[in-house]
Design an enzyme around this catalytic site. Structure first.
Site, PDB file in Angstrom:
ATOM      1  N   TYR A  25       0.846  -1.202   0.000  1.00 34.62           N
ATOM      2  CA  TYR A  25       0.000   0.000   0.000  1.00 34.62           C
ATOM      3  C   TYR A  25       0.886   1.259   0.000  1.00 34.62           C
ATOM      4  O   TYR A  25       0.658   2.206  -0.762  1.00 34.62           O
ATOM      5  CB  TYR A  25      -0.940   0.008   1.214  1.00 34.62           C
ATOM      6  CG  TYR A  25      -1.533   1.375   1.479  1.00 34.62           C
ATOM      7  CD1 TYR A  25      -2.529   1.896   0.661  1.00 34.62           C
ATOM      8  CD2 TYR A  25      -1.036   2.175   2.513  1.00 34.62           C
ATOM      9  CE1 TYR A  25      -3.038   3.169   0.869  1.00 34.62           C
ATOM     10  CE2 TYR A  25      -1.537   3.448   2.728  1.00 34.62           C
ATOM     11  CZ  TYR A  25      -2.530   3.945   1.904  1.00 34.62           C
ATOM     12  OH  TYR A  25      -3.017   5.209   2.107  1.00 34.62           O
ATOM     13  N   SER A 107      -2.371  12.173   9.027  1.00 38.55           N
ATOM     14  CA  SER A 107      -3.311  12.026   7.908  1.00 38.55           C
ATOM     15  C   SER A 107      -4.747  11.903   8.402  1.00 38.55           C
ATOM     16  O   SER A 107      -4.994  11.326   9.463  1.00 38.55           O
ATOM     17  CB  SER A 107      -2.929  10.762   7.129  1.00 38.55           C
ATOM     18  OG  SER A 107      -3.955  10.383   6.246  1.00 38.55           O
ATOM     19  N   GLN A 128      -3.575  16.808   8.329  1.00 38.88           N
ATOM     20  CA  GLN A 128      -3.896  16.802   6.890  1.00 38.88           C
ATOM     21  C   GLN A 128      -5.378  16.524   6.695  1.00 38.88           C
ATOM     22  O   GLN A 128      -5.940  15.620   7.304  1.00 38.88           O
ATOM     23  CB  GLN A 128      -3.078  15.724   6.173  1.00 38.88           C
ATOM     24  CG  GLN A 128      -3.408  15.555   4.699  1.00 38.88           C
ATOM     25  CD  GLN A 128      -4.432  14.458   4.459  1.00 38.88           C
ATOM     26  OE1 GLN A 128      -4.699  13.657   5.343  1.00 38.88           O
ATOM     27  NE2 GLN A 128      -4.995  14.429   3.268  1.00 38.88           N
ATOM     28  N   TYR A 130      -8.616  15.685   4.147  1.00 37.39           N
ATOM     29  CA  TYR A 130      -9.307  15.336   2.907  1.00 37.39           C
ATOM     30  C   TYR A 130     -10.722  15.857   3.039  1.00 37.39           C
ATOM     31  O   TYR A 130     -11.335  15.675   4.094  1.00 37.39           O
ATOM     32  CB  TYR A 130      -9.374  13.820   2.723  1.00 37.39           C
ATOM     33  CG  TYR A 130      -8.135  13.216   2.131  1.00 37.39           C
ATOM     34  CD1 TYR A 130      -7.600  13.700   0.948  1.00 37.39           C
ATOM     35  CD2 TYR A 130      -7.505  12.144   2.739  1.00 37.39           C
ATOM     36  CE1 TYR A 130      -6.467  13.145   0.393  1.00 37.39           C
ATOM     37  CE2 TYR A 130      -6.378  11.572   2.187  1.00 37.39           C
ATOM     38  CZ  TYR A 130      -5.863  12.079   1.013  1.00 37.39           C
ATOM     39  OH  TYR A 130      -4.738  11.530   0.462  1.00 37.39           O
ATOM     40  N   THR A 156      -5.024  18.512   1.278  1.00 36.53           N
ATOM     41  CA  THR A 156      -4.568  17.782   0.089  1.00 36.53           C
ATOM     42  C   THR A 156      -5.515  18.082  -1.057  1.00 36.53           C
ATOM     43  O   THR A 156      -6.723  17.870  -0.939  1.00 36.53           O
ATOM     44  CB  THR A 156      -4.516  16.266   0.364  1.00 36.53           C
ATOM     45  OG1 THR A 156      -3.596  16.037   1.429  1.00 36.53           O
ATOM     46  CG2 THR A 156      -4.063  15.492  -0.861  1.00 36.53           C
ATOM     47  N   ARG A 165      -4.298   1.877  -7.477  1.00 33.61           N
ATOM     48  CA  ARG A 165      -3.041   1.152  -7.218  1.00 33.61           C
ATOM     49  C   ARG A 165      -3.384  -0.328  -7.336  1.00 33.61           C
ATOM     50  O   ARG A 165      -4.103  -0.871  -6.490  1.00 33.61           O
ATOM     51  CB  ARG A 165      -2.482   1.474  -5.841  1.00 33.61           C
ATOM     52  CG  ARG A 165      -2.139   2.972  -5.619  1.00 33.61           C
ATOM     53  CD  ARG A 165      -3.330   3.714  -5.064  1.00 33.61           C
ATOM     54  NE  ARG A 165      -3.209   5.162  -5.081  1.00 33.61           N
ATOM     55  CZ  ARG A 165      -3.256   5.905  -3.979  1.00 33.61           C
ATOM     56  NH1 ARG A 165      -3.372   5.348  -2.800  1.00 33.61           N
ATOM     57  NH2 ARG A 165      -3.186   7.206  -4.074  1.00 33.61           N
ATOM     58  N   LYS A 252      -1.398  21.051  -0.432  1.00 37.70           N
ATOM     59  CA  LYS A 252      -0.482  19.973  -0.852  1.00 37.70           C
ATOM     60  C   LYS A 252      -0.992  19.293  -2.118  1.00 37.70           C
ATOM     61  O   LYS A 252      -2.140  18.845  -2.145  1.00 37.70           O
ATOM     62  CB  LYS A 252      -0.349  18.940   0.269  1.00 37.70           C
ATOM     63  CG  LYS A 252       0.519  17.763  -0.098  1.00 37.70           C
ATOM     64  CD  LYS A 252       0.762  16.849   1.080  1.00 37.70           C
ATOM     65  CE  LYS A 252       1.530  15.622   0.669  1.00 37.70           C
ATOM     66  NZ  LYS A 252       0.704  14.683  -0.088  1.00 37.70           N
ATOM     67  N   HIS A 276       1.674  13.413  -5.241  1.00 39.74           N
ATOM     68  CA  HIS A 276       1.151  12.419  -4.298  1.00 39.74           C
ATOM     69  C   HIS A 276       1.996  11.136  -4.361  1.00 39.74           C
ATOM     70  O   HIS A 276       1.482  10.023  -4.350  1.00 39.74           O
ATOM     71  CB  HIS A 276      -0.316  12.120  -4.633  1.00 39.74           C
ATOM     72  CG  HIS A 276      -1.155  11.771  -3.439  1.00 39.74           C
ATOM     73  ND1 HIS A 276      -2.101  12.613  -2.902  1.00 39.74           N
ATOM     74  CD2 HIS A 276      -1.194  10.661  -2.660  1.00 39.74           C
ATOM     75  CE1 HIS A 276      -2.684  12.028  -1.863  1.00 39.74           C
ATOM     76  NE2 HIS A 276      -2.146  10.842  -1.699  1.00 39.74           N
ATOM     77  N   ARG A 279       1.138   8.532  -6.932  1.00 39.09           N
ATOM     78  CA  ARG A 279      -0.005   7.665  -6.607  1.00 39.09           C
ATOM     79  C   ARG A 279      -1.315   8.159  -7.211  1.00 39.09           C
ATOM     80  O   ARG A 279      -2.350   7.551  -7.023  1.00 39.09           O
ATOM     81  CB  ARG A 279      -0.172   7.602  -5.075  1.00 39.09           C
ATOM     82  CG  ARG A 279       0.982   6.939  -4.377  1.00 39.09           C
ATOM     83  CD  ARG A 279       1.019   7.289  -2.904  1.00 39.09           C
ATOM     84  NE  ARG A 279       0.027   6.630  -2.094  1.00 39.09           N
ATOM     85  CZ  ARG A 279       0.095   5.391  -1.654  1.00 39.09           C
ATOM     86  NH1 ARG A 279       1.120   4.628  -1.994  1.00 39.09           N
ATOM     87  NH2 ARG A 279      -0.837   4.880  -0.868  1.00 39.09           N
TER      88      ARG A 279
END
Ligand code: GLV
Length: 378
Positions: A25, A107, A128, A130, A156, A165, A252, A276, A279
């Site tokens: 991951y 995060s 951070q 989201y 972000t 991924r 970011k 990122h 990613r």
């Protein structure tokens, strides 16, 4: 642990210790991983100018990052699921960062919650964010970060939808870990990891569980992310976030000069030049190739940070020479965390610091603030 001389040694140690689904991951890039590879390859192409017979006896690695004193031009990047690399991974990484005198970013997708980390460490850390569809939840999350005295909010901006991924799908990556035969066999062969996870405070997303709907059945992290994250996110929402967060804001995930100019006009304290970690948009340019143009365009108006492929002190020197004031490290510290918890993160930071110190000396540089384009050659 065998002798650790460089970040690659930590990577190999983490690969032995951490179950495959979680190691992969962190390791993966999206799709064909072109951008992931470009991040490293383009950094290695930047050649440093060797200078000799300069008195470099006294060297100084400290700086400031968004006005906060930092002993190194480094910050730990927000990384999801640190608590699955090692039990209580977020707390351990934060402690290592604070002991080294650099910022730690928690995060949104962490295992330990904002409150868990705030209770366990001595100084403020960064949070951070989201932005998800449930704006009431996001508002509450921002309030929780403020209540925990986080000293910066890192928004972000490059993950409105998730880049795939492949390995996460193949490995059936779930949180908490899925009880499938292949996973059980893998985890059974990683007893030190299993013990650390069992002892850890939490086994699922600490900031989200009990706060956001649908956390009960995260069968696929990718599917869940795509259903919860807000694809309508726009520059207007940056204003909305700024209205809720009076403190310092870092944007970011900027890779384009036009976007950097808009970011500079928002009043944010810094932007992070980042794809990122390779990613998200596969086929995007490497971070280091995007950095000089962005630093030239907006460096006088907004602090420029960098991430993407930093595995050595020489890489830090390259990014600073090309216009960054500081670098975020992601995988470099996650390997340390997976390898040996807090000590491993401390080792990762110490390795980068020592390598930066030597690279500075051999390019004739005494102070971080003296690093500029003059140390780059063909
Ligand atoms: C989330 O930030 C991820 O890259 O997995």
């Amino acid at each position: 642990m065998s002798t650790i001389t460089c970040i690659e040694d930590l990577r190999l140690a983490a690969r032995r210790r951490v179950p495959r689904a979680f190691f992969d991951y962190a390791e993966a890039g999206s799709y064909g991983q072109e951008t992931l590879r470009a991040n490293r390859e383009d950094l290695a192409r930047v050649k440093l100018r060797q200078r000799v017979l300069v008195d470099v006896a006294e060297r100084e690695l400290s700086t400031t990052i968004i006005g906060e004193p930092a002993r190194l031009p480094l910050a730990l990047a927000p990384i999801g699921l640190c608590g699955m690399q090692h039990g209580d991974g977020e707390i351990l990484a934060c402690r290592a960062a604070q002991a080294a005198g650099i910022p730690f970013t928690l995060s949104t997708m962490s295992i330990c919650s904002i409150e868990d980390v705030a209770q366990a460490v001595e100084r403020p850390f960064w949070f951070q964010l989201y932005v998800m569809r449930d704006r009431g939840f996001i508002r509450a999350l921002i309030e929780r970060a403020a209540a925990a005295r986080c000293s910066a909010l890192v928004l972000t901006v490059d993950l409105q939808v998730l880049g795939q991924r492949h390995c996460d799908i193949r490995n059936g990556m779930t949180v908490p870990p899925q009880i499938k035969l292949a996973n059980i066999i893998d985890m059974a062969s990683k007893p030190a990891w299993a013990l650390s996870i069992l002892r850890g405070k939490r086994k699922t997303f600490g900031n989200l569980a009990g706060h956001v709907r649908g956390m009960e059945d995260v069968t696929s992290l990718a599917q869940w992310t795509n259903s919860q994250f807000d694809p309508t996110l726009s520059w207007k929402d940056v204003e909305w976030v700024r209205g809720l967060w009076p403190g310092k804001l870092i944007l970011k995930g900027i890779l384009d000069v036009e976007d950097a100019k808009i970011a500079a006009s928002t009043g944010a304290s810094a932007l992070v030049v980042s794809n990122h970690g390779g990613r998200q948009l596969d086929g995007a340019p490497s971070s280091i190739s995007a950095l000089p143009k962005i630093a030239d365009a907006v460096g006088a108006e907004i602090e420029v940070m960098f991430d993407g492929g930093i595995r050595s002190g020489a890489d830090v020197l390259r990014a600073l020479a090309l216009g960054a004031r500081s670098c975020m490290i992601g995988r470099s510290y996650v390997y340390g965390l997976g390898a040996s918890g807090e000590e491993g993160v401390a080792t990762a930071i110490a390795i980068l610091a020592r390598e930066l110190d030597v690279a500075m000396a051999l390019t004739g540089i005494k102070r971080v603030r003296d690093i500029d384009l003059g140390i780059i050659t063909q």
